[in-house]
Design an enzyme around this catalytic site. Structure first.
Site, PDB file in Angstrom:
ATOM      1  N   GLY A 328      -5.447  -2.371   0.044  1.00  0.00           N
ATOM      2  CA  GLY A 328      -6.577  -1.213  -0.348  1.00  0.00           C
ATOM      3  C   GLY A 328      -7.338  -2.067  -1.327  1.00  0.00           C
ATOM      4  N   SER A 329      -7.958  -1.099  -2.189  1.00  0.00           N
ATOM      5  CA  SER A 329      -8.730  -1.692  -3.267  1.00  0.00           C
ATOM      6  C   SER A 329      -8.181  -2.558  -4.362  1.00  0.00           C
ATOM      7  CB  SER A 329      -9.463  -0.396  -4.273  1.00  0.00           C
ATOM      8  OG  SER A 329     -10.178   0.498  -3.244  1.00  0.00           O
ATOM      9  N   THR A 330      -6.847  -2.490  -4.298  1.00  0.00           N
ATOM     10  CA  THR A 330      -6.170  -3.851  -5.248  1.00  0.00           C
ATOM     11  C   THR A 330      -6.761  -5.231  -4.652  1.00  0.00           C
ATOM     12  OG1 THR A 330      -4.265  -3.883  -4.040  1.00  0.00           O
ATOM     13  CG2 THR A 330      -4.123  -2.277  -5.600  1.00  0.00           C
TER      14      THR A 330
END
Lengths: 631, 366
Positions: A328-330
């Site tokens: 995801g956004s990590t």
């Protein structure tokens, strides 16, 4: 008919004496034969029979060494041994096992599950091994059996060392467990040419550190020359070579930190890996839920095994090493770093975000309706702007992305000292060619690159890879192999074999670029998606939230309450702190936890609070429902 | 001479019937036996001493009974024994798969044991009775006298006792002068009927013979006894391992080490020297017995003494042959050495009779 014979007494006596003499001769002849037989056995064949009598009498009994202890960095004992009596049967010496067990059951408590386990061990074992029918006998049971043991040839009481894991399921996935030696273990033993040293050993490390360091923990088997009686029971010891106990493992793991993490998770599923970025030493390795490794030591009872194996929560899976999740956004900070390094972006370059990215007529949506407006690199990370990364991914191209990410360790085993780590998936054109069969599937479509930019699509990484990449950034590009063992200690000589931090590689990153990313991640916790979780922190931390889609919604807006719990998104968070001189870097994943800011960031906060300030949380980390969905 | 009732006179009267030579040999045997038993199973020593006391009393009483009186007992003892054997076959108690014991309510007796003495007694009496006229008919009838109880005992089944009773009877017939022709015929006939005999044997009896031929075929089962006792004998060597040091004995590799297999203990601990000493004692005992038989005045006495002596020999041969692995395992104790009261009493009854025959060797002539 013969006529009657009148007899002469003198003649009769002579005949009788003749017969007596013949009988006497036969007696002497028979005794001579017996003497010949004795001479044959006792003089001619004496050496042979002497050896056979000695073989009968003396048996070489292996003395199993104490298995090494496993202790954490502060000396807390995580795996130890205790001595207990077991009742054991040597199946080869018992004619009717069932009858013998029934008789035994009259003096010693034998439950159906003991019988079941015994039968399973019997199937797996060779006939001459002695197998436990009951473990951990009480003193009374020992006394009762001893009094009657003459009735049970082939059955005996043995004092054995048992492995015990005092903290139960705490750190179970890291420590692992031992179980009875099976065929696969025997192969491993043969491969190392260690059969002699394993005579008498009936347990073997099955998972975790117990498996990886089996041959360090085991020690050197000793031997006793024992005089045995016809029942095979030891009568006395004639000579003895003492065993050498196994080495102790001193871990980098901080058990108190581990405890804090597991408490913070509460009943939630997920994983957390915390690493010391300057050494690669693993500070906490959590996979929730865990299991009680003590169950496996004597051979797990089948009902316990069924529970563990059929549970929807899959407690036996080590999520930290074997769970592969989209980051995801990590993923965004790493994307941004790649863009800087490859010269595809400068920190100041902005895009205008209308709330979507149109790629050949297909709209890739941003989480924030209407978009973030003008977005530079700092803002793209702090507010987790998707559109910025859709465009960036498209500009970089899939192979640039995967080549950069590979250096950070994504899609490769980290080499942590636990067996069976997963690789995950680092998507690339080549990967797709290998992965799929049909030519139309093997082709990489440019549209597939877009969602790679925000950590979705084919991306799938293990939490430890994510933690390792985070540590790499925190440590300015110097990467270490993650490891759990700090040193191996010989308890007799006190000699320590230190597991030196092994630099995997030094990434040729420009310090200025790394600084940009670090500052942006600090911004996340100060004014961005991590700000709520880190409000009031007494240290400067860097972080990034993430959400991994489990269930793809076509066109609809994702509303957590509307989908079943198990289909909800996974929440992720990566962090390191203190930002200027990182002492800890971590990755958290909460399965079906919703937004990263919502459930993963509060866990990270508790971990950092404890590790940096020694603050113990009072309750599990909260799941923050108020958090904005800008993730 | 002092008073008739002086202690000296009492002692003289008490020991008068006892033959010193025979007593000396038997005494040496007993001493040796107790030494071995003390190693094999020291806690049984006291019981064996009591058994021995009873047996010596029996011997002393038997030594007092003149052969003529003994003859009167032959028929009733034989008939009684035979009836008891029939009773055993019909109502006997079964122990370990064999019907050997008769429960009289207050005690259990083993009638086959009686036959070990009753059989030679009966046949000796029978031949004495027909001394003047010994034709083939008499021998055939003697064979029947012998066959009936032997068959009953063999069917119990008790192969060891059957062999001993058969041997006791056969010795009488042999010594009575059965012609060599008949003996040779019997021998050939016996060999020819071996297959038939084989089919009549019980499974356990066949197994014992098969085991003897190849003990290693079943080292933990039927062959165990023979293998372990042979190892004990062989490992004893020339000098033995020393008293109380037999590993086969003390680590319980020898089964029945105080009874039928006590010779393995002796052999292991005293070696070839000890075995030779035992053989010598038996040879002396047998020699003395045969001498007594040769000097006996009547046919009955001769036959009786000869048969009893040769029975001692049979006991010794069968037992030592079994323990050293050349004869099949049958339940025959080592005479005067094995633990157990019954066998001891029977053996000393025989010794007593021998003494009585020796004491009365001149009476008829006078």
């Amino acid at each position: 008919m013969h006529p009657a014979e009148f007899r002469n007494p003198e003649q009769d006596l002579q005949r009788f004496q003749r017969r007596l003499a013949i009988a006497g001769g036969l007696v002497l002849f028979a005794f001579a034969l017996l003497f010949a037989r004795f001479f044959w056995l006792q003089v001619v064949q004496h050496e042979y029979f002497r050896t056979r009598a000695e073989d009968n009498r003396i048996s070489l009994v292996p003395v199993v060494p104490n298995r090494g202890l496993i202790v954490d960095r502060a000396g807390m004992v995580l795996a130890r041994n205790y001595s207990a009596y077991t009742l054991e049967i040597t199946p080869g010496k018992v004619a009717d096992l069932e009858a013998a067990i029934n008789e035994l059951a009259k003096i010693v408590d034998i439950q159906p599950k003991d019988r079941k386990r015994f039968r399973r061990l019997l199937e797996e074992s060779k006939n001459f091994e002695s197998l436990p029918i009951r473990t951990r006998l009480t003193d009374q049971e020992v006394a009762r059996f001893i009094a009657q043991r003459f009735r049970f040839p082939g059955v005996d009481i043995k004092a054995r060392l048992f492995r015990q894991y005092p903290y139960g399921d705490l750190a179970s996935h890291a420590i692992g467990y031992i179980g009875r030696v099976n065929d696969r273990d025997l192969e491993a033993i043969e491969k190392r040419d260690a059969e002699d040293n394993y005579r008498g050993t009936d347990h073997f490390g099955k998972t975790g550190l117990e498996q990886k360091y089996e041959f360090d923990l085991h020690g050197q088997t000793g031997f006793e020359q024992v005089e045995v009686d016809s029942g095979g029971r030891a009568v006395r010891v004639l000579a003895r070579t003492a065993p050498v106990p196994g080495d102790n493992l001193v871990l980098t793991l901080d058990m108190k930190l581990q405890q804090v993490v597991e408490k913070a998770f509460g009943a939630r599923r997920g994983a957390l890996v915390a690493i010391d970025p300057s050494t690669g030493g693993v500070l906490a390795l959590v996979s929730m839920p865990g299991y009680d490794p003590n169950l496996f030591v004597d051979g797990i009872a089948s009902q316990d095994w069924d529970v563990l194996n059929t549970s929807e929560d899959k407690p036996m899976v080590n999520r930290a090493l074997n769970g592969a999740y989209p980051p995801g956004s990590t993923f965004k900070p790493f994307m941004a770093l790649g863009a800087l390094e490859l010269g595809k972006r400068t920190p100041q370059q902005t895009i205008s975000d209308p709330g979507f990215f149109n790629f050949g007529g297909h709209l890739f949506r941003d989480d924030k309706k209407g978009g973030h407006g003008l977005v530079d690199m700092y803002k793209s990370i702090v507010h987790s702007c998707d559109t910025y990364y859709y465009v960036l991914a498209n500009d970089m191209g899939i192979d640039n992305i995967s080549n950069f990410m590979r250096q950070l360790g994504f899609g490769q085993r980290t080499g942590i000292d636990i067996e069976g780590e997963s690789e995950g998936v680092l998507p690339s054109q080549e990967w797709k060619r290998k992965r799929f069969r049909k030519p139309e599937q093997q082709k990489w479509y440019a549209g597939e690159t877009i969602s790679i930019g925000i950590g979705q699509g084919y991306n799938a990484y293990t939490p430890i890879q994510l933690a390792q990449a985070t540590a790499a950034v925190a440590n300015d590009g110097v990467m270490y192999r993650p490891h759990l063992v700090r040193h191996i200690e010989n308890i007799r000589t006190g000699e320590r074999r230190v597991i030196e931090p092994q630099p995997l590689r030094v990434l040729p990153l420009k310090p200025a670029n790394v600084e940009v990313i670090k500052q942006a991640m600090v911004g996340v916790n100060k004014e961005g998606t991590g700000a709520r979780a880190f409000a009031g922190a007494e240290y400067v931390s860097a972080g990034k939230t993430g959400t991994a889609q489990v269930y793809s919604l076509k066109g609809e807006k994702y509303v957590a309450g509307k989908v079943k719990e198990r289909l909800r998104d996974h929440a992720l968070f990566i962090a390191f702190a203190p930002a200027d001189r990182p002492k800890i870097a971590l990755a958290v994943l909460v399965e079906n936890g919703g937004f990263g800011a919502q459930s993963a960031a509060p866990i990270a906060r508790q971990v950092l609070d404890y590790y940096l300030l020694g603050k113990l949380p009072k309750e599990p980390a909260p799941a923050d429902d108020e958090v904005d969905e800008d993730d | 001479m002092t008073s008739v009732f002086s202690p000296r006179e009492l002692w003289r009267r008490l020991v008068a019937p006892i033959d010193p030579a025979l007593m000396l040999i038997v005494g040496l045997l007993l001493g040796y036996a107790l030494l071995v038993l003390a190693s094999a199973s020291s806690d049984r020593l006291n019981t064996q001493l009591i058994n021995l006391g009873v047996a010596l009393v029996v011997m002393r009483i038997a030594a007092q009974i003149p052969p003529q009186r003994l003859m009167h007992l032959a028929l009733p003892l034989y008939i009684g024994g035979l009836l008891l054997l029939v009773a055993v076959a019909l109502f006997g108690d079964v122990t370990k798969g064999a019907r050997r014991w008769l429960n009289l309510g207050f005690m259990r007796i083993q009638p086959s044991e009686i036959m070990k003495i009753a059989m030679p007694l009966m046949l000796a009496w029978y031949f004495q009775k027909h001394e003047a006229l010994l034709r083939w008919k008499e021998y055939v009838f003697a064979a029947l006298i012998l066959a009936a109880p032997v068959a009953l005992i063999a069917r119990q089944p008790d192969l060891g006792t059957a062999i001993l009773v058969l041997a006791a009877g056969f010795y009488v017939i042999f010594l009575a002068g059965l012609s060599w022709k008949v003996l040779a015929t019997l021998l050939l006939g016996g060999l020819a009927s071996l297959p038939v005999l084989w089919s009549l044997l019980h499974d356990y009896q066949r197994n014992r013979i098969l085991t003897l031929l190849d003990p290693e075929a079943d080292p933990l089962g039927k062959g165990f006894h023979i293998i372990q006792s042979t190892i004990a004998v062989g490992s004893g060597g020339i000098l033995g391992k020393g008293w109380g040091n037999g590993t086969q004995t003390h680590l319980e590799f020898i089964p029945e080490r105080h009874t039928d297999f006590i010779f393995a203990v002796l052999s292991e601990e005293f070696g070839l020297i000890g075995n030779t000493f035992l053989l010598a004692l038996y040879a002396l005992l047998i020699g003395r017995g045969l001498m007594i038989a040769g000097n006996a005045p009547t046919l009955f006495s001769r036959l009786m003494a000869g048969s009893i002596t040769l029975i001692f020999f049979t006991y010794a041969l069968v037992n030592m042959g079994m323990v050293s692995g050349v004869l099949p395992v049958v339940g025959v104790p080592l005479p005067f050495v094995s633990y157990g009261g019954t066998a001891l009493v029977t053996l000393f009854l025989g010794v007593g009779i021998l003494m009585s025959i020796h004491k009365n060797r001149m009476l008829v002539q006078k």
